[in-house]
Design a protein around this motif. Structure first.
Motif, PDB file in Angstrom:
ATOM      1  N   SER A   1      -3.581   4.706   0.314  1.00 53.03           N
ATOM      2  CA  SER A   1      -3.589   3.232   0.104  1.00 53.03           C
ATOM      3  C   SER A   1      -5.117   2.455   0.197  1.00 53.03           C
ATOM      4  O   SER A   1      -4.908   1.419  -0.094  1.00 53.03           O
ATOM      5  CB  SER A   1      -2.391   2.417   1.025  1.00 53.03           C
ATOM      6  OG  SER A   1      -2.733   2.826   2.380  1.00 53.03           O
ATOM      7  N   GLU A   2      -5.794   3.295   1.040  1.00 50.98           N
ATOM      8  CA  GLU A   2      -7.194   2.640   1.323  1.00 50.98           C
ATOM      9  C   GLU A   2      -8.022   2.934   0.000  1.00 50.98           C
ATOM     10  O   GLU A   2      -9.267   2.520  -0.018  1.00 50.98           O
ATOM     11  CB  GLU A   2      -7.727   3.258   2.642  1.00 50.98           C
ATOM     12  CG  GLU A   2      -7.226   2.617   3.700  1.00 50.98           C
ATOM     13  CD  GLU A   2      -7.706   1.330   4.036  1.00 50.98           C
ATOM     14  OE1 GLU A   2      -8.505   0.869   3.304  1.00 50.98           O
ATOM     15  OE2 GLU A   2      -6.991   0.630   4.810  1.00 50.98           O
TER      16      GLU A   2
ATOM     17  N   GLY B   1       0.831  -1.274   0.058  1.00 49.23           N
ATOM     18  CA  GLY B   1      -0.063   0.121  -0.203  1.00 49.23           C
ATOM     19  C   GLY B   1       0.836   1.459  -0.135  1.00 49.23           C
ATOM     20  O   GLY B   1       0.541   2.402   0.057  1.00 49.23           O
TER      21      GLY B   1
ATOM     22  N   ARG C   1      -2.983  -6.843   2.337  1.00 49.03           N
ATOM     23  CA  ARG C   1      -3.298  -5.874   1.124  1.00 49.03           C
ATOM     24  C   ARG C   1      -4.761  -4.910   1.501  1.00 49.03           C
ATOM     25  O   ARG C   1      -4.996  -4.346   0.749  1.00 49.03           O
ATOM     26  CB  ARG C   1      -3.548  -6.540  -0.150  1.00 49.03           C
ATOM     27  CG  ARG C   1      -2.408  -6.911  -0.577  1.00 49.03           C
ATOM     28  CD  ARG C   1      -2.452  -7.532  -2.096  1.00 49.03           C
ATOM     29  NE  ARG C   1      -1.011  -7.640  -2.662  1.00 49.03           N
ATOM     30  CZ  ARG C   1      -0.486  -6.946  -3.373  1.00 49.03           C
ATOM     31  NH1 ARG C   1      -0.966  -5.772  -3.906  1.00 49.03           N
ATOM     32  NH2 ARG C   1       0.531  -7.146  -4.023  1.00 49.03           N
TER      33      ARG C   1
ATOM     34  N   PRO D   1      -6.335   1.128  -6.273  1.00 50.91           N
ATOM     35  CA  PRO D   1      -5.075   1.122  -6.854  1.00 50.91           C
ATOM     36  C   PRO D   1      -4.806   2.106  -7.883  1.00 50.91           C
ATOM     37  O   PRO D   1      -5.863   1.969  -8.773  1.00 50.91           O
ATOM     38  CB  PRO D   1      -4.842  -0.448  -7.117  1.00 50.91           C
ATOM     39  CG  PRO D   1      -6.418  -1.029  -7.532  1.00 50.91           C
ATOM     40  CD  PRO D   1      -7.209  -0.042  -6.240  1.00 50.91           C
TER      41      PRO D   1
ATOM     42  N   GLN E   1      -1.558   0.775   6.252  1.00 54.63           N
ATOM     43  CA  GLN E   1      -2.596   1.455   5.240  1.00 54.63           C
ATOM     44  C   GLN E   1      -2.554   2.932   5.812  1.00 54.63           C
ATOM     45  O   GLN E   1      -2.554   3.445   6.881  1.00 54.63           O
ATOM     46  CB  GLN E   1      -3.756   0.877   5.492  1.00 54.63           C
ATOM     47  CG  GLN E   1      -3.930  -0.297   5.110  1.00 54.63           C
ATOM     48  CD  GLN E   1      -3.676  -1.046   3.782  1.00 54.63           C
ATOM     49  OE1 GLN E   1      -3.983  -0.202   2.737  1.00 54.63           O
ATOM     50  NE2 GLN E   1      -2.829  -1.946   3.620  1.00 54.63           N
TER      51      GLN E   1
END
Length: 443
Positions: A132-133, A104, A172, A136, A128
């Motif tokens: 990154s939350e 992330g 992830r 992508p 995270q």
């Protein structure tokens, strides 16, 4: 100009992430090195799904110690799921690391490298962040997936299934889908650069569901596939990985209907035993799996199937193994990826009783693989006499040969010249082997 070398382990998601990092580095003036010994920055993008994969990464990293000793200014970094899992503890195993980053935090690496002191303490980027939350990012221009004949596009990341043996949701994060327009824009860019085959990626790609897309118009993933099928210069479309519980009739019906959708699907089974599937938390049974396979093959009779099998899951006995072997014989997969179960941190299965001995797991794995080798050989031998369409990727293993793949993902070697690379050509198959087919170009 500084040079980087990226080594990738694990799934196609990691391949895509490595391509994305390569593009981000290129934008900062970095260029790819021809090998470890020429690089200013070495990065290992890792996998943590199985213990053996993790051990391989540790071994590879330790092998870089002489390079670091000769060049103290060399930056050695590790990323991906194993880096997210290990974090600072990685330094106890590989103390000369300069950078540890989870999947992330990939986009932060180029900026970090501008100020990182390779002789100082390691920079650790895990966990995270608000960025990154989110969905992508696309693979930027200059990445390894940017102009290839066959390319990956990540459509979603993370997983909400929490299977008992799998650490992915913890490393992830939860499912995050990219906007439809962003995926189509990336596909258009790839196609204009010469890409003719696209594989859509996600931990559970069928659950693609971006915010703001009207669900009343049908499953979002079905809509995405139909949109991509309209691009005339795209020849083949694939997707992986699918969860058997998320296969609506609308998606099944696309096989055989869409011009570009290749007749191949990876559909993880994991076990043929309902008892073990329930313990794994897979949320389907063997009858449901077989029903999906039957519907898929009704829609596309030539569909080639591959799958994943785990042997030695806690509590698995001889009858459970027999049921897995029965499923392999009944479904007749074209290929399988088979593994011995191993405990992974944070997972429910790691705490389960009934662990199977390593020697017994190895015996069971041998039975599974021996059966599948026979099935794969029979299927490949049945191609003899058929003419198939091959997307030529490059030279074959023998001098004067070219190699490519069929829509069913079979590797085909045949006599040919380099000018065929990048073309779809008809090849008549003469013989089938376990790993490939041999044929002759049809004029």
């Amino acid at each position: 100009m500084k040079q980087y070398f990226i080594s990738t382990f694990g799934c196609q998601m990691n391949v895509y992430d490595s391509g994305r990092l390569a593009g981000l580095l290129a934008a900062k003036g970095w260029s790819p090195a021809g090998g470890n010994d020429k690089a200013d920055f070495i990065f290992l993008n890792t996998c943590s799904i199985r213990e053996k994969a993790a051990q391989k990464v540790i071994s590879r990293l330790k092998g870089l110690k002489p390079l670091k000793k000769r060049n103290p200014d060399l930056i050695i970094g590790v990323g991906g799921c194993l880096a997210e899992q290990e974090g600072r503890e990685f330094l106890g195993k590989v103390p000369f690391l300069s950078l540890i980053t989870g999947p992330g935090r990939l986009a932060e690496i180029p900026e970090i490298l501008e100020t990182l002191d390779p002789r100082g303490p390691a920079v650790i980027l895990t966990g995270q962040t608000p960025d990154s939350e989110s969905a992508p990012e696309p693979c930027p221009a200059g990445g390894s997936a940017a102009s290839a004949l066959s390319s990956f596009i990540t459509v979603m990341e993370g997983c909400d299934n929490f299977c008992a043996y799998c650490v992915v949701p913890y490393l992830r994060g939860r499912e995050k889908s990219r906007p439809l327009k962003d995926i189509l824009s990336e596909a258009e860019s790839l196609i204009s650069g010469g890409c003719r085959e696209i594989t859509l990626l996600g931990q559970n790609v069928n659950s693609y569901a971006p915010d703001g897309l009207d669900s009343k118009k049908g499953p979002a993933f079905v809509r995405l596939l139909k949109e991509l099928d309209s691009y005339k210069e795209l020849w083949r479309l694939r997707f992986t990985t699918s969860h058997p519980k998320d296969f609506p009739p609308e998606l099944i019906g696309l096989f055989g209907d869409l011009r570009t959708l290749a007749p191949h699907l990876h559909l993880p089974l994991q076990s043929g035993s309902d008892r073990i599937l329930k313990a794994m938390g897979r949320r389907y049974d063997r009858a449901g799996y077989l029903k999906t396979v039957t519907a898929l093959r009704r829609a596309e009779p030539d569909l080639a199937l591959s799958t994943d099998i785990i042997v030695g899951f806690p509590g698995e006995d001889e009858r459970d193994l027999e049921m897995t072997l029965e499923m392999l014989a009944q479904v007749r997969f074209d290929s399988i990826y088979s593994f011995m179960y191993s405990d992974r941190p944070q997972t429910k299965a790691a705490l389960m009783p009934g662990k199977v001995a390593e020697t017994e797991k190895a015996r069971r794995l041998g039975q599974v693989q021996n059966l599948q080798k026979a099935v794969t050989l029979e299927i490949n031998e049945s191609y003899a006499g058929r003419t198939v369409e091959v997307l030529v990727a490059g030279p074959g293993r023998e001098k004067g040969q070219m190699s490519g793949r069929t829509g069913s993902l079979k590797t085909v070697n045949f006599p040919g010249s380099p000018d065929l690379c990048g073309r779809l050509v008809p090849v008549r198959i003469e013989s089938g082997w376990t790993a490939s087919l041999l044929g002759q170009l049809v004029s």
